[in-house]
Enzyme design. Sequence first.
Site, short mmCIF file in Angstrom:
data_model
loop_
_atom_site.label_atom_id
_atom_site.label_comp_id
_atom_site.label_asym_id
_atom_site.label_seq_id
_atom_site.Cartn_x
_atom_site.Cartn_y
_atom_site.Cartn_z
N HIS A 1 25.34 -1.63 45.92
CA HIS A 1 24.74 -0.65 45.00
C HIS A 1 25.71 -0.39 43.84
CE1 HIS A 1 21.63 2.30 44.20
NE2 HIS A 1 22.53 3.26 44.05
N SER B 1 20.89 3.27 39.18
CA SER B 1 20.54 4.07 40.35
C SER B 1 19.59 5.20 39.97
CB SER B 1 21.82 4.58 41.01
OG SER B 1 21.54 5.12 42.29
N ASP C 1 22.59 -4.54 48.51
CA ASP C 1 22.38 -3.11 48.26
C ASP C 1 21.80 -2.41 49.49
OD1 ASP C 1 21.70 -0.57 47.31
OD2 ASP C 1 21.02 -1.32 45.36
#
Length: 286
Positions: A262, A108, A234
């Site tokens: 995610h 991320s 995601d």
Amino acid sequence: MTDHPSHGERLVEIDDVGLCFETFGNPADPAILLIDGATASMLWWETELCERIARGDRFVIRYDNRDTGRSTSYPPGRPGYTFTDLAGDALGILDALHIERAHVVCRSMSGGLGLIIGVDHPDRVESLTFVSTSTGADGLPPPSDELADGIPAAPDPTDSGAVVDFVVASAKACSGGSPYFDETAMRALVERDVARTRDIAATLVNHYAMSFDGSSRDAAALKAPTLVVHGDHDPVFPLPHGHALRDAIPGATLLILEGAGHDLPKPLWDVFVPALLQHTGGGRPR
């Protein structure tokens, strides 16, 4: 494959910053440095996942970024560091362990840290793996409407129960409706995380308040073998972000995790771990 448990958490001082880290496996094996994203302590690289990677003859390192877990914390809303400083922390962890080169895995927000490290310090990087991240280029799809709808209002940081509820709900929203989201396991992880965090009020806001200097590095300048891992559910960075990142990095490979949001849900570790071991062993995931 040998079973290597954790060597326990340790605190190291790097330029007056205390960073908490933990290692798994044999220090003689190739090192894999796991760096997590915004607000996430090292616990979000689950212990069982770290142990599974270490059983593949890898030396696994996870750590708390500043303002997470047991690492140095700053007043809420006033982080005393920049994005480039966080990249320096990653290298400082390697220095503390006397590791010259490592396989760097970024998830991320920390994808930007991997970009800085890979471009500015290529001599320290054996390979790169980007999980659930993005180039940040214009024209890519925005976060889904369902993501915003699923994240509740910010909690009172003095109410640990409310904080746990908030983080669990946020994690569920970030899963993008994944069939693999396990709310019971997530709540247990978040409860442990909140209990060990120095200042949860700082954790909730400071990564979003820092200067993102250095994040404009050109992905095309990366030289290390690169694996891009992205979930097809995601909602934060929809799948085209993964395709764009793969296309931006010379020779990169894309692994799509079907049913993942995610996150890296446990049922898909049987896909992710072998791919990571192959990638960090000099091979290319099939």
